[in-house]
Design an enzyme around this catalytic site. Structure first.
Site, mmCIF file in Angstrom:
data_model
loop_
_atom_site.group_PDB
_atom_site.id
_atom_site.type_symbol
_atom_site.label_atom_id
_atom_site.label_comp_id
_atom_site.label_asym_id
_atom_site.label_seq_id
_atom_site.Cartn_x
_atom_site.Cartn_y
_atom_site.Cartn_z
ATOM 1 N N HIS A 136 15.279 -13.595 0.115
ATOM 2 C CA HIS A 136 13.731 -13.499 0.271
ATOM 3 C C HIS A 136 12.927 -14.452 0.102
ATOM 4 O O HIS A 136 13.312 -15.337 -0.561
ATOM 5 C CB HIS A 136 13.342 -12.119 -0.556
ATOM 6 C CG HIS A 136 12.073 -11.721 -0.571
ATOM 7 N ND1 HIS A 136 10.893 -12.006 -1.084
ATOM 8 C CD2 HIS A 136 11.734 -10.610 0.181
ATOM 9 C CE1 HIS A 136 10.041 -11.448 -0.560
ATOM 10 N NE2 HIS A 136 10.331 -10.228 0.000
ATOM 11 N N ASP A 213 18.111 -12.437 -8.357
ATOM 12 C CA ASP A 213 16.958 -11.712 -7.681
ATOM 13 C C ASP A 213 17.519 -10.392 -7.569
ATOM 14 O O ASP A 213 18.100 -9.931 -6.474
ATOM 15 C CB ASP A 213 16.366 -12.390 -6.660
ATOM 16 C CG ASP A 213 15.503 -11.533 -5.689
ATOM 17 O OD1 ASP A 213 15.129 -10.431 -6.288
ATOM 18 O OD2 ASP A 213 14.999 -12.117 -4.531
ATOM 19 N N GLN A 216 16.021 -5.775 -5.057
ATOM 20 C CA GLN A 216 16.806 -4.773 -4.243
ATOM 21 C C GLN A 216 17.776 -3.899 -4.678
ATOM 22 O O GLN A 216 18.368 -3.102 -4.226
ATOM 23 C CB GLN A 216 16.903 -5.255 -2.747
ATOM 24 C CG GLN A 216 15.889 -5.472 -2.037
ATOM 25 C CD GLN A 216 15.103 -4.607 -1.585
ATOM 26 O OE1 GLN A 216 15.242 -3.374 -1.672
ATOM 27 N NE2 GLN A 216 13.640 -4.953 -1.202
ATOM 28 N N LYS A 239 9.710 -1.009 -6.643
ATOM 29 C CA LYS A 239 10.727 -0.608 -5.861
ATOM 30 C C LYS A 239 11.814 0.337 -6.514
ATOM 31 O O LYS A 239 12.824 0.871 -6.110
ATOM 32 C CB LYS A 239 11.537 -1.924 -5.483
ATOM 33 C CG LYS A 239 10.709 -2.606 -4.439
ATOM 34 C CD LYS A 239 11.566 -3.853 -4.110
ATOM 35 C CE LYS A 239 10.560 -5.031 -3.684
ATOM 36 N NZ LYS A 239 10.097 -4.951 -2.316
ATOM 37 N N CYS A 377 10.172 -10.923 5.341
ATOM 38 C CA CYS A 377 9.964 -12.148 4.449
ATOM 39 C C CYS A 377 11.479 -12.805 4.002
ATOM 40 O O CYS A 377 11.680 -13.132 3.144
ATOM 41 C CB CYS A 377 9.637 -11.600 3.091
ATOM 42 S SG CYS A 377 7.927 -10.916 3.214
HETATM 43 N N1 PMP Z 1 13.300 -10.368 -3.532
HETATM 44 C C1 PMP Z 1 13.678 -9.406 -3.021
HETATM 45 C C2 PMP Z 1 15.022 -9.338 -2.503
HETATM 46 C C3 PMP Z 1 12.744 -8.325 -2.314
HETATM 47 O O1 PMP Z 1 13.152 -7.508 -1.470
HETATM 48 C C4 PMP Z 1 11.388 -8.622 -3.081
HETATM 49 C C5 PMP Z 1 10.316 -7.568 -2.364
HETATM 50 N N2 PMP Z 1 10.199 -7.330 -1.056
HETATM 51 C C6 PMP Z 1 11.090 -9.555 -3.874
HETATM 52 C C7 PMP Z 1 12.141 -10.614 -4.171
HETATM 53 C C8 PMP Z 1 9.579 -9.728 -4.256
HETATM 54 O O2 PMP Z 1 9.299 -8.531 -4.968
HETATM 55 P P1 PMP Z 1 7.693 -8.313 -5.502
HETATM 56 O O3 PMP Z 1 6.896 -8.543 -4.068
HETATM 57 O O4 PMP Z 1 7.607 -6.841 -5.702
HETATM 58 O O5 PMP Z 1 7.554 -9.486 -6.364
#
Ligand code: PMP
Length: 419
Positions: A136, A213, A216, A239, A377
């Protein structure tokens, strides 16, 4: 219970998980969208919140609202106890110690914190940070900024066409200059569950640090940071059925102790004079200013809710949803699934021949089905796959097999309209 009785009782057949009862816990699910019952399948973006989380926020703001760590009065004592209790809940959830849990705004801030307060101090010009093709943007851009600041280099491990990491290629990219690996536990765009334990083992053997990270993974996969032996683990509350604006950075105690502050302000200090400031111990050193107290309390309520339902039960139910959706969409002519790793969480990306993913998502929205379309993203991943975008259905513990059927019908409808 017979299969028919199980269905009538709202139980998923293989797990005995009572999804009808669970759905009753989520007020937002009970609504019509464009005149149709809402089918919420955008859970990888954010999840709906159970009533226990909403109650925890309401109770904090109506009974215990005060600042933490400062007041001697009763409300401040209660707020502090609830906030620190939330830290203990998160620590148990990850199998960590409470002083290894830093509250942040989300996974993004957690990764930036680790990059700037930890990695910046260990990187020299020419050092390498290993990422993967399926990250991401939140797990790419902070490292790119850091590379610019330090003269370090990003190295990228490839995936195969199914969306699985090529582990031999990853290992080949580890060099004597590799200082850190930053890798998603679960891909938000494809659902791939990465072999992070194996990556941590490879890294450990070479003295390389690992940040996982887990944005998910936290809603779908049991996490044990001790068993993984990762150095940092980041995730977001929203999430995981918790509030927005709250997240977590787990860091090994020995690393957090050595790290300088990320931001300056109140609560992160022991003493301040114009000549010199002494910093507080971790985790407070990294929580400058008034934290998101209600958010942390809400996150703890969400974690207690999840663990109360049973993480394994949830995983089984979601696996059933993913299998059913994979089957149903594969049968639709013109559908191509994107991301077919053998180890997947409940995320299903797809494209429909000749129809833009945004058009698919718009047709689905009119049928009451909320999905996401776009690059998720993860633009480098989309480039690797040769796609500008996909449509993504992502499942949560409250989704049902009937909703999978509604999704499949709506995709067929999109095909009729545009095909
Ligand atoms: N890493 C991953 C794999 C994600 O899916 C996301 C959110 N889509 C993020 C990081 C960032 O999370 P946040 O926008 O809640 O900070």
């Amino acid at each position: 219970m017979s299969p028919q009785a199980a269905v009538a009782a709202g139980c998923s057949l293989s797990s005995g998980f009572n999804v009808s009862r669970v759905r009753g816990d989520f007020p937002a699910l009970d609504q019509l969208v464009h005149g149709r019952p809402l089918v919420y399948l955008d859970n990888a973006a954010t999840t709906q919140k159970p009533r226990v989380v909403l109650d925890a926020l309401f109770n904090f703001y109506t009974r215990d609202c005060a600042n933490v760590h400062r007041g001697v009065h009763e409300l401040s004592r209660r707020a502090t106890e609830a906030y620190e209790g939330a830290r203990r809940t998160v620590a148990r959830f990850l199998n960590a110690a409470p002083h290894e849990i830093v509250f942040t705004r989300g996974a993004t801030e957690a990764i930036n914190l680790a990059a700037q307060a930890f990695a910046r101090s260990i990187l020299r010009e020419g050092d390498e940070i290993l990422l993967t093709e399926l990250e991401h943007h939140s797990n790419i851009v902070p490292w790119q900024l850091l590379a610019e600041q330090t003269g370090a280099r990003l190295v990228v491990a490839p995936i195969n066409d199914r969306g699985e990491l090529l582990m031999e290629e990853l290992e080949r990219r580890l060099s004597p200059r590799t200082r850190l690996i930053a890798v998603a536990h679960v891909s938000n765009a494809l659902g791939t569950i990465n072999p992070v334990a194996e990556i941590c083992r490879m890294a450990r053997a070479r003295g390389i640090r690992v940040l996982v990270d887990g944005a998910q993974a936290a809603p779908h996969v049991r996490i044990d940071v001790r068993a993984l032996d990762c150095d940092f683990y980041a995730f977001s509350g929203h999430k995981l059925y918790g509030p927005t604006g709250i997240g977590v950075l787990y860091g090994k105690a020995e690393l957090l102790e050595r790290m300088p502050p990320y931001q300056g302000g109140g609560d992160m200090i022991r003493s301040v004079s114009f000549e010199k400031t002494l910093f507080n111990d971790p985790p407070y050193r990294f929580e400058a200013g008034t934290p998101h107290i209600a958010g942390a309390i809400g996150l703890a309520a969400a974690i207690e809710y999840l663990t109360g339902l049973g993480l394994d039960e949830i995983a089984r139910h979601e696996y059933e949803l993913l299998s059913a959706a994979t089957r149903a969409l594969s049968e639709i002519p013109g559908v191509r699934l994107v991301g077919t790793a053998s180890h997947k969480a409940a995320v299903l990306s797809f494209v429909l021949d000749g129809i833009h993913p945004h058009d698919v998502a718009t047709v689905l929205d009119h049928e009451g089905v909320a999905v996401r379309a776009g690059h998720h993203c993860a633009q480098p991943l989309m480039e690797r796959l040769g796609l500008p975008a996909t449509t993504r259905a992502s499942f949560a513990l409250y989704n049902t097999l009937e909703e999978v059927e509604v999704l499949a019908r709506a995709v067929r409808r999109a095909r009729e309209l545009f095909g």
